[in-house]
Design a protein around this motif. Structure first.
Motif, PDB file in Angstrom:
ATOM      1  N   SER A  68      -7.878  10.118   2.127  1.00 16.05           N
ATOM      2  CA  SER A  68      -6.829  11.110   2.389  1.00 16.05           C
ATOM      3  C   SER A  68      -7.460  12.462   2.705  1.00 16.05           C
ATOM      4  CB  SER A  68      -5.903  11.251   1.181  1.00 16.05           C
ATOM      5  OG  SER A  68      -5.236  10.027   0.925  1.00 16.05           O
ATOM      6  N   THR A 108       0.841  -1.187   0.000  1.00 16.90           N
ATOM      7  CA  THR A 108       0.000   0.000   0.000  1.00 16.90           C
ATOM      8  C   THR A 108       0.881   1.244   0.000  1.00 16.90           C
ATOM      9  OG1 THR A 108      -0.102  -0.036   2.425  1.00 16.90           O
ATOM     10  CG2 THR A 108      -1.869  -1.143   1.222  1.00 16.90           C
ATOM     11  N   ASP A 153       0.836   5.836  -0.127  1.00 23.55           N
ATOM     12  CA  ASP A 153       0.065   7.061   0.080  1.00 23.55           C
ATOM     13  C   ASP A 153      -0.254   7.742  -1.245  1.00 23.55           C
ATOM     14  OD1 ASP A 153       0.213   7.036   3.036  1.00 23.55           O
ATOM     15  OD2 ASP A 153       2.352   7.297   2.673  1.00 23.55           O
ATOM     16  N   PRO A 184      -5.532   7.329  -1.836  1.00 25.08           N
ATOM     17  CA  PRO A 184      -6.711   6.749  -1.178  1.00 25.08           C
ATOM     18  C   PRO A 184      -7.780   7.799  -0.936  1.00 25.08           C
ATOM     19  CG  PRO A 184      -4.705   5.940  -0.156  1.00 25.08           C
ATOM     20  CD  PRO A 184      -4.281   7.021  -1.114  1.00 25.08           C
ATOM     21  N   GLY A 222     -11.906   3.142  -4.554  1.00 26.76           N
ATOM     22  CA  GLY A 222     -11.249   3.543  -3.317  1.00 26.76           C
ATOM     23  C   GLY A 222     -10.163   4.578  -3.491  1.00 26.76           C
ATOM     24  N   PHE A 223      -9.984   5.080  -4.716  1.00 26.85           N
ATOM     25  CA  PHE A 223      -8.944   6.074  -4.979  1.00 26.85           C
ATOM     26  C   PHE A 223      -9.537   7.306  -5.664  1.00 26.85           C
ATOM     27  CE2 PHE A 223      -6.439   2.312  -4.407  1.00 26.85           C
ATOM     28  CZ  PHE A 223      -5.220   2.748  -3.898  1.00 26.85           C
TER      29      PHE A 223
END
Length: 313
Positions: free
Chosen positions: A284, A149, A151, A281, A163-164
């Motif tokens: 964030s 994973t 950032d 993500p 999810g992004f």
């Protein structure tokens, strides 16, 4: 020997850190990931340390792992505790002066993009935000195929991933590039002059030249010779070295054009290309270190787009 003379004989710290990480993890790849550099950089630093020490090889190398030789094991026993003491001293200094450790930002980016665009600019981010430590890993795998994973993941786009969210920061087009020295020897004033040149290709985009020639109205042009490489960065380097004319990605050659290492002989004819996006993500937060880094990417992208085009006029 005096203490000052001993200090002058110390090997480079980057080489020591690369050796210690590879020895501790048993892998050049994992050491590169931890230190935020490339696999090749770790290998180069280890060779530098071996040359500096004038000792036998420090590692036995296999396909996936590395193992310490007796000489390497003896060095590791001394160096690892020393680096631990340095790290502890830095932490204690920060605690004494009320400074916390730098926040770690894990970034995964395409290899050629990292080499040609991101790394030459990353020191500016470090100067601006010393409180954020960027750990860069390179990969050409699709975002949804990454095992770890991150950032921030930098890939082409626009694409959608569950999810992004994504942020566009750099647009790109493809056009012919070559070295000034090449056209000084062999003129390239008209598109038809390409018939007297060597065209440089990359295996992942075998039809790139034909598509450009078709758009330029010279679909039947045949070059004097062709050379094909398996990576884009090799194709760009071959153009810089004067081996021929390549189809260059505009964003990744902007620094070379600005420095005069490359020119774009036909800047008015180009092919569209996928732009660069930062995928992060969805959870964030605004104002987080991830958002700060993406803001910086966008600003660097704007500056890069404003650089001179380096054509021959």
């Amino acid at each position: 020997m005096s203490i000052s003379a001993q200090r002058r004989s110390l090997p480079p710290l980057n080489a020591v850190r690369a050796f210690e990480a590879a020895a501790r993890l048993g892998s050049f790849k994992e050491a590169a990931s931890e230190l935020g550099v490339t696999h090749g950089a770790i290998s180069q630093q280890v060779r530098l340390l071996e040359d500096r020490l004038g000792a036998p090889a420090l590692f036995w190398r296999s396909t996936r792992r590395v193992t310490l030789t007796p000489a390497g094991a003896a060095l590791f026993e001394e160096i690892s505790p020393a680096l631990d003491r340095i790290a502890f001293a830095v932490q204690r200094h920060r605690a004494t002066h009320g400074e916390g450790p730098a926040a770690v930002l894990r970034v995964n980016a395409l290899a050629t993009f990292s080499m040609r665009w991101l790394l030459p600019r990353l020191s500016r981010f470090r100067d601006e935000r010393s409180d954020i430590e960027v750990r860069l890993t390179t990969s050409n795998d699709p975002l949804d195929a990454l095992a770890d994973t991150f950032d921030v993941v930098i890939r082409g786009g626009p694409d959608s991933f569950h999810g992004f969210t994504s942020r566009l920061f750099l647009s790109e087009r493809r056009l012919p590039i070559c070295s000034p020295a090449l056209v000084a020897k062999l003129p390239l004033e008209e598109i038809s002059d390409l018939a007297q040149h060597t065209l440089l290709n990359v295996t992942s985009m075998p039809r790139l030249w034909q598509e450009w020639l078709t758009k330029a109205g010279h679909s039947r042009l045949t070059a004097m010779a062709t050379l094909t490489f398996d990576h884009f960065f090799l194709t760009i380097q071959a153009a810089i070295d004067g081996l021929g004319v390549a189809m260059g990605p505009s964003a990744l050659i902007s620094d070379d054009v600005a420095a005069g290492r490359l020119i774009t002989p036909f800047p008015d004819v180009s092919l569209p290309a996928r732009s660069y996006f930062a995928y992060l993500p969805a959870e964030s937060e605004s104002g987080s270190q991830t958002a700060v880094f993406c803001d910086w990417l966008e600003e660097e992208g704007r500056q890069s787009a404003g650089e001179p085009n380096g054509d021959m006029t």
